[in-house]
Design a protein around this motif. Sequence first.
Motif, PDB file in Angstrom:
ATOM      1  N   ALA A 106       0.706  -1.249   0.068  1.00  0.00           N
ATOM      2  CA  ALA A 106       0.147   0.193   0.134  1.00  0.00           C
ATOM      3  C   ALA A 106       0.852   1.391   0.071  1.00  0.00           C
ATOM      4  O   ALA A 106       0.508   2.317  -0.477  1.00  0.00           O
ATOM      5  N   LEU A 107       1.908   1.085   1.021  1.00  0.00           N
ATOM      6  CA  LEU A 107       2.950   2.420   0.779  1.00  0.00           C
ATOM      7  C   LEU A 107       3.393   2.609  -0.357  1.00  0.00           C
ATOM      8  O   LEU A 107       3.581   3.920  -1.000  1.00  0.00           O
ATOM      9  N   THR A 108       4.094   1.647  -1.176  1.00  0.00           N
ATOM     10  CA  THR A 108       4.711   1.727  -2.296  1.00  0.00           C
ATOM     11  C   THR A 108       3.661   2.395  -3.453  1.00  0.00           C
ATOM     12  O   THR A 108       3.989   3.208  -4.183  1.00  0.00           O
ATOM     13  N   ARG A 109       2.431   1.593  -3.450  1.00  0.00           N
ATOM     14  CA  ARG A 109       1.467   1.940  -4.430  1.00  0.00           C
ATOM     15  C   ARG A 109       1.180   3.773  -4.207  1.00  0.00           C
ATOM     16  O   ARG A 109       1.134   4.354  -5.216  1.00  0.00           O
ATOM     17  N   ALA A 110       0.901   4.140  -3.007  1.00  0.00           N
ATOM     18  CA  ALA A 110       0.697   5.671  -2.829  1.00  0.00           C
ATOM     19  C   ALA A 110       1.598   6.390  -3.000  1.00  0.00           C
ATOM     20  O   ALA A 110       1.519   7.433  -3.818  1.00  0.00           O
ATOM     21  N   VAL A 111       2.946   6.105  -2.541  1.00  0.00           N
ATOM     22  CA  VAL A 111       4.011   6.978  -2.836  1.00  0.00           C
ATOM     23  C   VAL A 111       4.327   7.155  -4.180  1.00  0.00           C
ATOM     24  O   VAL A 111       4.639   8.282  -4.742  1.00  0.00           O
ATOM     25  N   THR A 112       4.452   6.024  -4.814  1.00  0.00           N
ATOM     26  CA  THR A 112       4.822   6.002  -6.435  1.00  0.00           C
ATOM     27  C   THR A 112       3.882   6.885  -7.103  1.00  0.00           C
ATOM     28  O   THR A 112       4.319   7.794  -8.036  1.00  0.00           O
ATOM     29  N   ALA A 113       2.444   6.656  -6.941  1.00  0.00           N
ATOM     30  CA  ALA A 113       1.419   7.526  -7.476  1.00  0.00           C
ATOM     31  C   ALA A 113       1.620   8.841  -7.287  1.00  0.00           C
ATOM     32  O   ALA A 113       1.494   9.514  -7.992  1.00  0.00           O
ATOM     33  N   TRP A 114       2.040   9.289  -6.135  1.00  0.00           N
ATOM     34  CA  TRP A 114       1.914  10.733  -5.685  1.00  0.00           C
ATOM     35  C   TRP A 114       3.151  11.126  -6.321  1.00  0.00           C
ATOM     36  O   TRP A 114       3.302  12.346  -6.881  1.00  0.00           O
ATOM     37  N   ALA A 115       4.121  10.593  -6.465  1.00  0.00           N
ATOM     38  CA  ALA A 115       5.513  11.011  -6.767  1.00  0.00           C
ATOM     39  C   ALA A 115       5.585  11.245  -8.313  1.00  0.00           C
ATOM     40  O   ALA A 115       5.845  12.111  -8.849  1.00  0.00           O
ATOM     41  N   ASP A 116       4.866  10.148  -9.111  1.00  0.00           N
ATOM     42  CA  ASP A 116       4.578  10.189 -10.447  1.00  0.00           C
ATOM     43  C   ASP A 116       3.623  11.599 -10.866  1.00  0.00           C
ATOM     44  O   ASP A 116       4.149  12.182 -11.703  1.00  0.00           O
ATOM     45  N   GLU A 117       2.735  12.026  -9.927  1.00  0.00           N
ATOM     46  CA  GLU A 117       2.053  13.412 -10.301  1.00  0.00           C
ATOM     47  C   GLU A 117       2.894  14.499  -9.804  1.00  0.00           C
ATOM     48  O   GLU A 117       2.698  15.592 -10.632  1.00  0.00           O
ATOM     49  N   MET A 118       3.608  14.406  -8.793  1.00  0.00           N
ATOM     50  CA  MET A 118       3.897  15.730  -7.952  1.00  0.00           C
ATOM     51  C   MET A 118       5.382  15.981  -8.317  1.00  0.00           C
ATOM     52  O   MET A 118       6.056  17.093  -7.981  1.00  0.00           O
ATOM     53  N   LEU A 119       6.246  14.900  -8.586  1.00  0.00           N
ATOM     54  CA  LEU A 119       7.557  15.087  -8.740  1.00  0.00           C
ATOM     55  C   LEU A 119       7.961  15.121 -10.134  1.00  0.00           C
ATOM     56  O   LEU A 119       9.223  14.760 -10.566  1.00  0.00           O
ATOM     57  N   CYS A 120       7.185  15.781 -11.034  1.00  0.00           N
ATOM     58  CA  CYS A 120       7.535  15.887 -12.265  1.00  0.00           C
ATOM     59  C   CYS A 120       8.020  17.258 -12.904  1.00  0.00           C
ATOM     60  O   CYS A 120       8.358  17.378 -13.930  1.00  0.00           O
ATOM     61  N   ALA A 121       8.302  18.244 -12.119  1.00  0.00           N
ATOM     62  CA  ALA A 121       8.820  19.558 -12.461  1.00  0.00           C
ATOM     63  C   ALA A 121      10.498  19.559 -12.362  1.00  0.00           C
ATOM     64  O   ALA A 121      11.236  19.071 -11.528  1.00  0.00           O
ATOM     65  N   GLU A 122      11.243  19.980 -13.524  1.00  0.00           N
ATOM     66  CA  GLU A 122      12.451  20.076 -13.601  1.00  0.00           C
ATOM     67  C   GLU A 122      13.046  21.014 -12.352  1.00  0.00           C
ATOM     68  O   GLU A 122      12.516  21.935 -12.139  1.00  0.00           O
ATOM     69  N   GLY A 123      13.941  20.382 -11.756  1.00  0.00           N
ATOM     70  CA  GLY A 123      14.713  21.122 -10.585  1.00  0.00           C
ATOM     71  C   GLY A 123      13.901  21.223  -9.385  1.00  0.00           C
ATOM     72  O   GLY A 123      14.017  21.685  -8.378  1.00  0.00           O
ATOM     73  N   ASP A 124      13.060  19.964  -9.204  1.00  0.00           N
ATOM     74  CA  ASP A 124      12.458  20.149  -7.954  1.00  0.00           C
ATOM     75  C   ASP A 124      13.149  19.618  -6.851  1.00  0.00           C
ATOM     76  O   ASP A 124      14.297  18.803  -7.056  1.00  0.00           O
TER      77      ASP A 124
END
Length: 167
Positions: A106-124
């Motif tokens: 559950a942790l893996t699914r939630a964190v990777t889904a959040w990261a895919d959406e929120m960590l997409c900006a260059e220079g984050d």
Amino acid sequence: MTTSEMSATHGSGGPAAVEHSAAACRSQRHTRVQHLIAADEHSLVDLATLLATLPLCSTGRVFVEVPDSRWIDALPVPPRMVVTWLDRSSRSGEAGTGRACPSGAALTRAVTAWADEMLCAEGDETRIELLGGYVGTADIADHLTERLGIDPARIHTPERFRLFDAR
């Protein structure tokens, strides 16, 4: 050092310090560092310790996977942070298997889904702390480094896991 005195380089060991007073945190120009924190029932003490060190102006997400709802409790987080409790007992394993949710899934699914959406900006510059069990932490770290191209030096994991020995 109190939370209000911590530098903007909290956790990074960087040399440039930025004032972290209540007045500085209220400023619109104040840089707010985003955090991604993942934990499970075995790392709650480490999670509480980490959260106690965050500046009041911190933003981000905290994901906590637990065996069932009896583990869910209030966590003292900065006001701009969101806590998501992941109750394994109310989740399934892989789709179509009919199996119970294994530890870390559950942790893996939630964190990777959040990261895919929120960590997409260059220079984050999101600070990433993975405190959960080995399997979930390793899966998340692999996703962040291999799929999203995040530098392993930005991902903090328990030393005992030795996920990034080259650092």
